[in-house]
Design a protein around this motif. Structure first.
Motif, PDB file in Angstrom:
ATOM      1  N   ASP A  38      -9.162  20.876 -17.428  1.00 24.41           N
ATOM      2  CA  ASP A  38     -10.418  21.241 -18.098  1.00 24.41           C
ATOM      3  C   ASP A  38     -10.520  22.758 -18.296  1.00 24.41           C
ATOM      4  OD1 ASP A  38     -11.283  18.639 -18.383  1.00 24.41           O
ATOM      5  OD2 ASP A  38     -12.696  18.724 -16.692  1.00 24.41           O
ATOM      6  N   VAL A  39     -10.149  23.519 -17.273  1.00 24.85           N
ATOM      7  CA  VAL A  39     -10.206  24.982 -17.353  1.00 24.85           C
ATOM      8  C   VAL A  39      -9.221  25.482 -18.411  1.00 24.85           C
ATOM      9  CG1 VAL A  39      -9.754  27.120 -16.075  1.00 24.85           C
ATOM     10  CG2 VAL A  39     -11.011  25.245 -14.982  1.00 24.85           C
ATOM     11  N   LEU A  40      -8.002  24.958 -18.380  1.00 24.38           N
ATOM     12  CA  LEU A  40      -6.974  25.391 -19.335  1.00 24.38           C
ATOM     13  C   LEU A  40      -7.311  24.958 -20.759  1.00 24.38           C
ATOM     14  CD1 LEU A  40      -3.957  24.607 -17.031  1.00 24.38           C
ATOM     15  CD2 LEU A  40      -4.662  26.898 -17.797  1.00 24.38           C
ATOM     16  N   GLU A  41      -7.903  23.789 -20.898  1.00 20.25           N
ATOM     17  CA  GLU A  41      -8.301  23.328 -22.228  1.00 20.25           C
ATOM     18  C   GLU A  41      -9.390  24.221 -22.808  1.00 20.25           C
ATOM     19  OE1 GLU A  41      -9.037  19.054 -24.205  1.00 20.25           O
ATOM     20  OE2 GLU A  41     -10.482  19.578 -22.629  1.00 20.25           O
ATOM     21  N   GLY A  42     -10.315  24.674 -21.963  1.00 22.08           N
ATOM     22  CA  GLY A  42     -11.341  25.602 -22.431  1.00 22.08           C
ATOM     23  C   GLY A  42     -10.728  26.893 -22.948  1.00 22.08           C
ATOM     24  N   ALA A  62       5.207  29.746 -27.682  1.00 19.03           N
ATOM     25  CA  ALA A  62       4.368  30.952 -27.691  1.00 19.03           C
ATOM     26  C   ALA A  62       4.950  32.014 -26.767  1.00 19.03           C
ATOM     27  CB  ALA A  62       2.942  30.597 -27.289  1.00 19.03           C
ATOM     28  N   PRO A  63       6.196  32.465 -27.031  1.00 16.30           N
ATOM     29  CA  PRO A  63       6.829  33.401 -26.090  1.00 16.30           C
ATOM     30  C   PRO A  63       6.113  34.750 -25.982  1.00 16.30           C
ATOM     31  CG  PRO A  63       8.157  33.162 -28.078  1.00 16.30           C
ATOM     32  CD  PRO A  63       7.067  32.136 -28.154  1.00 16.30           C
ATOM     33  N   GLU A  64       5.534  35.239 -27.067  1.00 24.77           N
ATOM     34  CA  GLU A  64       4.842  36.529 -27.004  1.00 24.77           C
ATOM     35  C   GLU A  64       3.589  36.425 -26.138  1.00 24.77           C
ATOM     36  OE1 GLU A  64       5.592  35.085 -30.046  1.00 24.77           O
ATOM     37  OE2 GLU A  64       7.375  36.263 -30.510  1.00 24.77           O
ATOM     38  N   ALA A  65       2.834  35.352 -26.317  1.00 21.38           N
ATOM     39  CA  ALA A  65       1.628  35.156 -25.516  1.00 21.38           C
ATOM     40  C   ALA A  65       1.995  34.964 -24.050  1.00 21.38           C
ATOM     41  CB  ALA A  65       0.829  33.950 -26.020  1.00 21.38           C
ATOM     42  N   ALA A  66       3.066  34.233 -23.791  1.00 24.29           N
ATOM     43  CA  ALA A  66       3.505  34.015 -22.412  1.00 24.29           C
ATOM     44  C   ALA A  66       3.879  35.334 -21.758  1.00 24.29           C
ATOM     45  CB  ALA A  66       4.687  33.041 -22.386  1.00 24.29           C
ATOM     46  N   ALA A  67       4.631  36.158 -22.456  1.00 25.43           N
ATOM     47  CA  ALA A  67       5.026  37.465 -21.922  1.00 25.43           C
ATOM     48  C   ALA A  67       3.795  38.336 -21.671  1.00 25.43           C
ATOM     49  CB  ALA A  67       5.992  38.156 -22.880  1.00 25.43           C
ATOM     50  N   ARG A  68       2.857  38.312 -22.591  1.00 19.75           N
ATOM     51  CA  ARG A  68       1.626  39.108 -22.474  1.00 19.75           C
ATOM     52  C   ARG A  68       0.831  38.712 -21.224  1.00 19.75           C
ATOM     53  NH1 ARG A  68       0.390  38.916 -27.519  1.00 19.75           N
ATOM     54  NH2 ARG A  68      -0.716  36.932 -27.522  1.00 19.75           N
ATOM     55  N   ALA A 127     -10.712  28.369 -26.894  1.00 16.07           N
ATOM     56  CA  ALA A 127     -11.334  29.672 -27.140  1.00 16.07           C
ATOM     57  C   ALA A 127     -10.324  30.763 -27.472  1.00 16.07           C
ATOM     58  CB  ALA A 127     -12.141  30.087 -25.909  1.00 16.07           C
ATOM     59  N   ALA A 128      -9.039  30.469 -27.337  1.00 19.36           N
ATOM     60  CA  ALA A 128      -7.993  31.488 -27.480  1.00 19.36           C
ATOM     61  C   ALA A 128      -7.790  31.916 -28.926  1.00 19.36           C
ATOM     62  CB  ALA A 128      -6.677  30.951 -26.925  1.00 19.36           C
ATOM     63  N   PRO A 129      -7.303  33.145 -29.093  1.00 22.07           N
ATOM     64  CA  PRO A 129      -6.880  33.562 -30.429  1.00 22.07           C
ATOM     65  C   PRO A 129      -5.726  32.675 -30.896  1.00 22.07           C
ATOM     66  CG  PRO A 129      -6.686  35.372 -28.839  1.00 22.07           C
ATOM     67  CD  PRO A 129      -7.102  34.162 -28.082  1.00 22.07           C
ATOM     68  N   GLU A 130      -5.567  32.562 -32.163  1.00 24.29           N
ATOM     69  CA  GLU A 130      -4.566  31.662 -32.757  1.00 24.29           C
ATOM     70  C   GLU A 130      -3.177  31.847 -32.155  1.00 24.29           C
ATOM     71  OE1 GLU A 130      -3.315  28.528 -34.857  1.00 24.29           O
ATOM     72  OE2 GLU A 130      -5.377  29.234 -34.921  1.00 24.29           O
ATOM     73  N   ASP A 131      -2.762  33.095 -31.924  1.00 30.40           N
ATOM     74  CA  ASP A 131      -1.399  33.335 -31.437  1.00 30.40           C
ATOM     75  C   ASP A 131      -1.200  32.951 -29.972  1.00 30.40           C
ATOM     76  OD1 ASP A 131      -2.953  35.508 -30.488  1.00 30.40           O
ATOM     77  OD2 ASP A 131      -1.188  36.819 -30.436  1.00 30.40           O
ATOM     78  N   GLU A 132      -2.270  32.570 -29.255  1.00 32.92           N
ATOM     79  CA  GLU A 132      -2.155  32.167 -27.855  1.00 32.92           C
ATOM     80  C   GLU A 132      -2.400  30.678 -27.645  1.00 32.92           C
ATOM     81  OE1 GLU A 132      -4.511  34.454 -25.177  1.00 32.92           O
ATOM     82  OE2 GLU A 132      -3.621  36.347 -25.816  1.00 32.92           O
ATOM     83  N   ARG A 133      -2.835  29.977 -28.654  1.00 34.98           N
ATOM     84  CA  ARG A 133      -3.256  28.588 -28.450  1.00 34.98           C
ATOM     85  C   ARG A 133      -2.146  27.678 -27.951  1.00 34.98           C
ATOM     86  NH1 ARG A 133      -7.471  28.250 -33.331  1.00 34.98           N
ATOM     87  NH2 ARG A 133      -9.116  29.351 -32.206  1.00 34.98           N
ATOM     88  N   LEU A 134      -0.942  27.847 -28.435  1.00 36.02           N
ATOM     89  CA  LEU A 134       0.148  26.975 -27.982  1.00 36.02           C
ATOM     90  C   LEU A 134       0.473  27.188 -26.507  1.00 36.02           C
ATOM     91  CD1 LEU A 134       2.524  26.956 -31.078  1.00 36.02           C
ATOM     92  CD2 LEU A 134       1.122  25.080 -30.206  1.00 36.02           C
ATOM     93  N   LYS A 191      -2.402  25.434 -24.655  1.00 39.78           N
ATOM     94  CA  LYS A 191      -2.262  23.986 -24.866  1.00 39.78           C
ATOM     95  C   LYS A 191      -1.141  23.433 -23.997  1.00 39.78           C
ATOM     96  CE  LYS A 191      -1.340  20.552 -28.467  1.00 39.78           C
ATOM     97  NZ  LYS A 191      -1.045  20.344 -29.908  1.00 39.78           N
ATOM     98  N   GLY A 192      -0.011  24.121 -23.972  1.00 44.72           N
ATOM     99  CA  GLY A 192       1.118  23.671 -23.160  1.00 44.72           C
ATOM    100  C   GLY A 192       0.780  23.643 -21.675  1.00 44.72           C
ATOM    101  N   LEU A 193       0.084  24.670 -21.203  1.00 40.44           N
ATOM    102  CA  LEU A 193      -0.311  24.697 -19.792  1.00 40.44           C
ATOM    103  C   LEU A 193      -1.283  23.561 -19.483  1.00 40.44           C
ATOM    104  CD1 LEU A 193      -0.726  28.560 -19.272  1.00 40.44           C
ATOM    105  CD2 LEU A 193       1.229  27.110 -18.626  1.00 40.44           C
ATOM    106  N   ALA A 194      -2.205  23.302 -20.410  1.00 35.66           N
ATOM    107  CA  ALA A 194      -3.144  22.181 -20.224  1.00 35.66           C
ATOM    108  C   ALA A 194      -2.382  20.856 -20.182  1.00 35.66           C
ATOM    109  CB  ALA A 194      -4.190  22.177 -21.342  1.00 35.66           C
ATOM    110  N   GLN A 195      -1.361  20.706 -21.024  1.00 36.60           N
ATOM    111  CA  GLN A 195      -0.568  19.476 -21.026  1.00 36.60           C
ATOM    112  C   GLN A 195       0.183  19.301 -19.711  1.00 36.60           C
ATOM    113  OE1 GLN A 195       1.579  20.339 -24.667  1.00 36.60           O
ATOM    114  NE2 GLN A 195       0.477  18.716 -25.760  1.00 36.60           N
ATOM    115  N   LEU A 196       0.652  20.396 -19.128  1.00 37.36           N
ATOM    116  CA  LEU A 196       1.316  20.300 -17.831  1.00 37.36           C
ATOM    117  C   LEU A 196       0.344  19.775 -16.769  1.00 37.36           C
ATOM    118  CD1 LEU A 196       3.400  23.601 -17.875  1.00 37.36           C
ATOM    119  CD2 LEU A 196       4.289  21.264 -18.016  1.00 37.36           C
TER     120      LEU A 196
END
Length: 158
Positions: A70-74, A122-128, A78-85, A88-93
């Protein structure tokens, strides 16, 4: 039911449909009046990324992946487009862990693979945000193979 008829669904103060039934630790609804796991009422609150990681990790460590989802889905919504994946992936985990907790090994394996793959897009968002995608993929593969005997999910290294 006709559209103009009132609904008998549970609703929050804003009129949005919300299931008010108590839930167990795996998120399964319990009968009204039963004692369930306390739920966070701040699901619509937007948290800063560091707060999301801290809260979700706290819930995962407490064996509450449904709530972590629920926290990750929120954050995902709410994330900027370049971070959504990434979110989303963390929520799926977390959903994969929820399926595992509920005894659905096949669903768990599918969502663990999907979550790691989605986050990897989303490698850039992950690194960030300090998320090690290689470690995450390795964890998902080990968890899929070993189930609950494998280590718990660590969202990011500090």
């Amino acid at each position: 039911m006709a559209r103009d008829q009132p609904s008998d669904r549970d609703r929050d103060a804003a009129g949005r449909a919300r299931n008010a039934r108590p839930r167990d630790a795996s998120g399964r609804p319990l009968p009204y009046g039963a004692t369930g796991v306390p739920r966070d009422d701040d699901e619509d609150e937007e948290l800063a990324p560091d707060e999301v990681f801290a809260r979700a990790q706290e819930l995962l460590d407490a064996d509450r992946p449904f709530d972590a989802h629920d926290v990750l889905e929120g954050a995902w919504k709410a994330a900027p487009e370049d971070e959504r994946l990434l979110w989303k992936g963390l929520a799926q985990l977390a959903v994969g862990l929820t399926h595992e907790q509920r005894g659905n090994a096949r669903g768990a394996a599918s969502l663990l693979r999907r979550g790691a793959g989605t986050a990897a897009e989303a490698p850039e968002a992950a690194a960030r945000h300090g998320v090690d995608l290689t470690a995450l993929a390795g964890w998902a593969a080990a968890r899929e193979e070993s189930g609950p005997d494998a280590p718990g999910l660590v969202l990011r290294r500090r």
